[in-house]
Write a protein that holds these residues in place. Structure first.
Motif, PDB file in Angstrom:
ATOM      1  N   SER A   1     -10.861   5.734  -5.949  1.00  0.00           N
ATOM      2  CA  SER A   1     -10.224   6.288  -7.145  1.00  0.00           C
ATOM      3  C   SER A   1     -11.251   6.733  -8.184  1.00  0.00           C
ATOM      4  O   SER A   1     -10.943   7.551  -9.052  1.00  0.00           O
TER       5      SER A   1
ATOM      6  N   ARG B   1     -10.249   1.003  -2.249  1.00  0.00           N
ATOM      7  CA  ARG B   1      -9.342   1.887  -3.000  1.00  0.00           C
ATOM      8  C   ARG B   1      -9.820   2.083  -4.423  1.00  0.00           C
ATOM      9  O   ARG B   1      -9.692   3.166  -5.004  1.00  0.00           O
TER      10      ARG B   1
ATOM     11  N   ASP C   1       0.950   3.900  -3.034  1.00  0.00           N
ATOM     12  CA  ASP C   1       0.608   5.304  -2.826  1.00  0.00           C
ATOM     13  C   ASP C   1       1.719   6.236  -3.268  1.00  0.00           C
ATOM     14  O   ASP C   1       1.481   7.368  -3.682  1.00  0.00           O
TER      15      ASP C   1
ATOM     16  N   TYR D   1      -8.644  -4.545  -2.591  1.00  0.00           N
ATOM     17  CA  TYR D   1      -8.599  -3.331  -3.405  1.00  0.00           C
ATOM     18  C   TYR D   1      -9.978  -2.704  -3.592  1.00  0.00           C
ATOM     19  O   TYR D   1     -10.104  -1.697  -4.291  1.00  0.00           O
TER      20      TYR D   1
ATOM     21  N   ARG E   1       0.834  -1.212   0.000  1.00  0.00           N
ATOM     22  CA  ARG E   1       0.000   0.000   0.000  1.00  0.00           C
ATOM     23  C   ARG E   1       0.859   1.249   0.000  1.00  0.00           C
ATOM     24  O   ARG E   1       0.601   2.203  -0.744  1.00  0.00           O
TER      25      ARG E   1
ATOM     26  N   LEU F   1      -4.152   0.642 -10.041  1.00  0.00           N
ATOM     27  CA  LEU F   1      -4.004  -0.078  -8.779  1.00  0.00           C
ATOM     28  C   LEU F   1      -3.178  -1.356  -8.949  1.00  0.00           C
ATOM     29  O   LEU F   1      -3.168  -2.210  -8.069  1.00  0.00           O
TER      30      LEU F   1
END
Length: 319
Positions: free
Chosen positions: A251, A247, A201, A244, A197, A298
């Motif tokens: 996004s 996230r 990032d 995921y 992660r 991702l």
């Protein structure tokens, strides 16, 4: 004396009816308002009883003679009347929603019929505003009855075979044998998750050469049926890695509050609910290409490839 009475009666008749017309009340001169129309066959128009127009036609103009049909016209295309009637307009045919499919064409004398698409259902005794997604049986369950357009999937617990060790014994043995291994794996997985992660990032932009390679592998896909093609691909996102999940939707611009608001639903239903909210937010800009790009950002290239291939094979999209 009798002669006098006869003369008097004759005079009274003459003076009472100077025109010589005598009342005739045989029933033929009664107004037709006294006559009732036959239910289910006739309707009243003024003092007349007109025959109903047959199913599939409407009354363009009523009858002008008692007991006859007026001018009946066939319903226009896309409209219908199911029964003989005195209606002056036809009803519009039912239009199927995007989550439904047409199973019976509309005719002039009968409305069309829609039902939920495969994988979705709607109970017939409920207002079918939207088709619900059929559930999937869990790993320890088996299917009792498959999902249909009007019933959900029915599942039941898998019964252990006679002579097999009880669940409690199996669980105890497994826990004792693997307790240490599970703890070690959990610690390693947690550390790896945090590292990935952090790395994701802080990951810099891809080099131009890699961007070009991705563009060749993921060219812009063209929907065959617009938004309907996009929604048809929602089920392919059910295999999105749960790690995921949040996230991915962040996004896409979905807020944490909205994501948390779907936590009470099953995982597959959460995916569909949030994708629908994303489409509503994006409007005409919503496309499968944007969703695939979000997966690539991702580092979920394999998932993106699978969804891309499924969309092409099903004929929802073209290169």
């Amino acid at each position: 004396m009798c002669s006098i009475l006869l003369v008097f009666s004759a005079c009274w008749i003459v003076f009472s009816h100077p025109t010589g017309a005598f009342p005739l009340d045989s029933g033929l001169n009664r107004t037709r308002r006294d006559v009732s129309c036959t239910g289910g066959l006739q309707y009243r128009h003024g003092d007349l009883c007109c025959l109903y127009c047959r199913a599939g036609t409407y009354v363009k103009s009523p009858c002008t003679r008692f007991g006859e049909a007026g001018q009946c016209e066939e319903c226009d295309s896309g409209t219908y009347i199911e029964h003989d009637s005195d209606l002056t307009k036809c009803f519009p045919c039912t239009q199927c929603r995007s989550d439904q499919e047409l199973v019976k064409q509309c005719t002039h004398a009968e409305d069309g019929k829609c039902q939920c698409k495969p994988g979705r259902f709607c109970h017939p005794d409920e207002a079918c505003e939207v088709c619900k997604r059929c559930i999937r049986c869990k790993k320890d369950e088996e299917v009792v009855r498959n999902c249909t357009s009007t019933t959900n999937t029915e599942c039941k617990k898998i019964q252990s075979k006679p002579g097999a060790p009880s669940d409690s014994i199996v669980v105890t043995v497994v826990c004792v044998a693997t307790a240490v291994a599970v703890c070690v794996v959990f610690i390693i997985a947690l550390g790896l998750y945090k590292w990935r992660r952090k790395r994701s990032d802080s990951q810099p932009d891809l080099p131009d050469s890699m961007k070009t390679e991705l563009e060749e592998e993921f060219p812009q896909l063209v929907p065959v049926k617009g938004e309907e093609s996009l929604r048809a691909c929602f089920e392919y996102f059910e295999d999105l890695n749960v790690d995921y999940y949040r996230r991915f939707f962040r996004s896409l611009g979905i807020s944490d509050n909205v994501i948390k608001g779907c936590d009470h639903q099953q995982y597959e239903d959460r995916i569909h609910e949030l994708l629908n909210k994303w489409v509503e937010k994006e409007g005409r800009d919503a496309s499968l290409n944007s969703l695939l790009r979000a997966l690539l950002d991702l580092s979920q290239k394999r998932t993106a490839e699978t969804i891309r291939d499924q969309a092409l094979q099903a004929g929802h999209y073209e290169r």
